[in-house]
Design a protein around this motif. Structure first.
Motif, PDB file in Angstrom:
ATOM      1  N   ASN A   1       0.893  -1.195   0.095  1.00 25.38           N
ATOM      2  CA  ASN A   1      -0.084  -0.143   0.164  1.00 25.38           C
ATOM      3  C   ASN A   1       0.849   1.307   0.035  1.00 25.38           C
ATOM      4  OD1 ASN A   1      -1.905   1.772   0.194  1.00 25.38           O
ATOM      5  ND2 ASN A   1      -2.502   1.190   2.307  1.00 25.38           N
ATOM      6  N   THR A   2       0.759   2.149  -1.005  1.00 24.94           N
ATOM      7  CA  THR A   2       1.630   3.307  -1.053  1.00 24.94           C
ATOM      8  C   THR A   2       0.651   4.606  -0.976  1.00 24.94           C
ATOM      9  OG1 THR A   2       1.306   3.393  -3.694  1.00 24.94           O
ATOM     10  CG2 THR A   2       3.283   1.947  -2.691  1.00 24.94           C
ATOM     11  N   THR A   3      -0.494   4.425  -0.437  1.00 22.38           N
ATOM     12  CA  THR A   3      -1.310   5.379  -0.109  1.00 22.38           C
ATOM     13  C   THR A   3      -0.794   6.356   0.901  1.00 22.38           C
ATOM     14  OG1 THR A   3      -3.268   4.285  -0.675  1.00 22.38           O
ATOM     15  CG2 THR A   3      -3.658   6.283   0.472  1.00 22.38           C
TER      16      THR A   3
ATOM     17  N   THR B   1     -16.431  -6.073  -0.447  1.00 22.85           N
ATOM     18  CA  THR B   1     -15.497  -6.390  -1.643  1.00 22.85           C
ATOM     19  C   THR B   1     -15.746  -5.408  -2.713  1.00 22.85           C
ATOM     20  OG1 THR B   1     -15.850  -8.938  -1.263  1.00 22.85           O
ATOM     21  CG2 THR B   1     -15.229  -8.271  -3.484  1.00 22.85           C
ATOM     22  N   VAL B   2     -14.458  -4.947  -3.081  1.00 26.02           N
ATOM     23  CA  VAL B   2     -14.576  -4.108  -4.179  1.00 26.02           C
ATOM     24  C   VAL B   2     -13.795  -4.889  -5.365  1.00 26.02           C
ATOM     25  CG1 VAL B   2     -13.811  -1.882  -5.111  1.00 26.02           C
ATOM     26  CG2 VAL B   2     -13.913  -2.185  -2.633  1.00 26.02           C
ATOM     27  N   GLN B   3     -14.631  -4.635  -6.698  1.00 27.92           N
ATOM     28  CA  GLN B   3     -14.209  -5.472  -7.874  1.00 27.92           C
ATOM     29  C   GLN B   3     -13.264  -4.329  -8.398  1.00 27.92           C
ATOM     30  OE1 GLN B   3     -16.597  -6.592 -11.481  1.00 27.92           O
ATOM     31  NE2 GLN B   3     -16.264  -8.428 -10.487  1.00 27.92           N
ATOM     32  N   VAL B   4     -11.989  -4.706  -8.992  1.00 31.96           N
ATOM     33  CA  VAL B   4     -10.974  -3.822  -9.740  1.00 31.96           C
ATOM     34  C   VAL B   4     -10.841  -4.419 -10.869  1.00 31.96           C
ATOM     35  CG1 VAL B   4      -9.955  -2.713  -7.960  1.00 31.96           C
ATOM     36  CG2 VAL B   4      -9.014  -4.866  -8.652  1.00 31.96           C
TER      37      VAL B   4
ATOM     38  N   GLY C   1     -10.974   0.625  -9.360  1.00 28.18           N
ATOM     39  CA  GLY C   1     -12.354   0.228  -8.781  1.00 28.18           C
ATOM     40  C   GLY C   1     -12.510   1.217  -7.631  1.00 28.18           C
ATOM     41  N   SER C   2     -13.852   1.355  -7.191  1.00 29.20           N
ATOM     42  CA  SER C   2     -14.159   2.457  -6.145  1.00 29.20           C
ATOM     43  C   SER C   2     -15.488   1.719  -5.245  1.00 29.20           C
ATOM     44  CB  SER C   2     -14.409   3.698  -6.809  1.00 29.20           C
ATOM     45  OG  SER C   2     -15.854   3.540  -7.561  1.00 29.20           O
TER      46      SER C   2
ATOM     47  N   ASN D   1     -11.166   5.172  -3.525  1.00 31.38           N
ATOM     48  CA  ASN D   1     -10.627   4.971  -5.051  1.00 31.38           C
ATOM     49  C   ASN D   1      -9.525   4.030  -4.954  1.00 31.38           C
ATOM     50  OD1 ASN D   1     -12.700   6.319  -6.548  1.00 31.38           O
ATOM     51  ND2 ASN D   1     -11.753   8.142  -5.729  1.00 31.38           N
ATOM     52  N   PHE D   2      -9.632   2.781  -5.680  1.00 30.09           N
ATOM     53  CA  PHE D   2      -8.601   1.804  -5.546  1.00 30.09           C
ATOM     54  C   PHE D   2      -7.788   1.823  -7.034  1.00 30.09           C
ATOM     55  CE2 PHE D   2     -11.467   0.604  -2.426  1.00 30.09           C
ATOM     56  CZ  PHE D   2     -10.803   0.332  -1.346  1.00 30.09           C
ATOM     57  N   THR D   3      -6.428   1.881  -6.992  1.00 31.08           N
ATOM     58  CA  THR D   3      -5.807   1.727  -8.143  1.00 31.08           C
ATOM     59  C   THR D   3      -4.701   0.767  -7.672  1.00 31.08           C
ATOM     60  OG1 THR D   3      -5.961   3.885  -8.755  1.00 31.08           O
ATOM     61  CG2 THR D   3      -4.061   2.504  -9.686  1.00 31.08           C
TER      62      THR D   3
END
Length: 366
Positions: free
Chosen positions: A7-9, A64-67, A179-180, A207-209
């Protein structure tokens, strides 16, 4: 051996400035923002309805988040949960209003009410305080009641900690996945602050990258690109005792670093069937069998180890190799062999030299 994303956030809040080591041990990350405000509200002393005062119920269960891969449309799942909550709160007439007999006001905010858990963080004065509580998975309402009537109570910062479960990047194609996840905020919503503390914003979007960059690197030792095939034990048994060799062979070691999927196949200077061939100066030809042994952690599509697996022009049998964990500069072997059945004609022409060109391909475009 940890097949997960890093995780680089950027961190802010308690995990950045107050107890980073504790957050790392717990596997949580915090974000603090001042873009959050509630209108001042009055709270009655010793109120019985938790929704009429300072309360929190947050989405602490896993979601669950789908990316989705930006190029191929491939999808993967990320799981996230809220693992902590904190604010700056202001109190009028002063923070002493939170005191109850024999309990100083700081105790009520330093030590979290069940089902929340204490983090050990609290700072402030008689007008305001910053606090942070940990929230176990699946926790319900956490609340505090003042010992005196409060005329003005409001929240002016918002801080949350989150935990992640990421997919195994070794099984994912290289590239970027996005995904978000949007949480609702307000009475009866995902983030529920009760009926009197109402946030100005009613949504929180994460927001996920995910960026996947695989490694595939193969090294041969110096001179390893020139392979000389010999009988087992060399030529002396034939030269001295006339013992015909049963086969010609040579093993060539290499090192490989791999973190994702790849396939293997051959390219040949001389093609014989589905493999390469060798030729002498008179045009006689023999097929050359090529096989590969890969180090532990690199398995085929059926999760079987790759040991002396034949390499073919069409790639059959090695069309998918999957890294079970990151393999870093581990040894493997290429096996070259002329079978006994193909050696008869070669032995009838002593002194003849057979040669050929074989290219072994490791291809990450699967």
């Amino acid at each position: 051996m940890k097949n997960e994303f890093r995780n680089t956030t950027p961190l802010s809040g308690v995990c950045a400035w107050h107890f980073p080591a504790q957050c790392e041990r717990m596997g949580i990350f915090s974000i603090r923002t001042e873009n959050f405000v509630t209108a001042p509200t009055a709270i009655e002393a010793d109120h019985q309805d938790v929704r009429k005062g300072a309360m929190w119920q947050v989405p602490s269960s896993w979601r669950t988040v789908q990316v989705t891969h930006s190029g191929t449309g491939e999808v993967a799942d990320v799981q996230v949960r809220i693992a902590g909550i904190g604010h700056r709160f202001d109190t009028r007439p002063n923070t002493m209003a939170w005191e109850v007999p024999e309990t100083y006001w700081t105790w009520k905010w330093m030590y979290a009410p069940a089902p929340c858990a204490s983090s050990g963080f609290l700072t402030g004065n008689n007008a305001y305080a910053l606090f942070f509580w940990l929230v176990p998975e699946g926790a319900g309402v956490c609340s505090r009641q003042p010992g005196q009537n409060i005329t003005h109570f409001w929240l002016s910062t918002f801080e949350f900690a989150y935990a992640l479960k990421t997919p195994n990047p070794l099984t994912m194609s290289p590239g970027q996945y996005t995904g978000s996840l949007t949480y609702s905020m307000g009475p009866g919503m995902d983030f529920d602050f009760g009926d009197v503390v109402i946030p100005a914003d009613n949504q929180l979007t994460l927001n996920f990258t995910l960026n996947v960059e695989h490694i595939l690197k193969v090294n041969l030792p110096p001179g390893g690109n020139r392979v000389e095939l010999l009988p087992e034990g060399g030529w002396q048994a034939w030269l001295n005792r006339g013992r015909r060799p049963s086969r010609l062979l040579r093993d060539q070691t290499f090192t490989i670093a791999a973190s994702g999927r790849f396939k293997m196949n051959l390219e040949c200077g001389l093609v014989i069937g589905n493999t390469c061939g060798l030729r002498n100066g008179e045009g006689d030809q023999v097929p050359l069998q090529v096989a590969v042994t890969l180090p532990f952690g690199l398995n085929d599509q059926y999760d079987q180890v790759v040991s002396k697996r034949p390499l073919r022009l069409d790639g059959s049998g090695t069309e998918l190799i999957q890294a079970k964990h990151y393999v870093n500069q581990r040894p493997g072997t290429l096996h070259f062999e002329v079978d006994k059945d193909d050696m008869g004609g070669m032995l009838e022409k002593p002194g003849s030299t057979y040669s050929g060109m074989v290219t072994v391909v490791w291809d990450s475009e699967v």
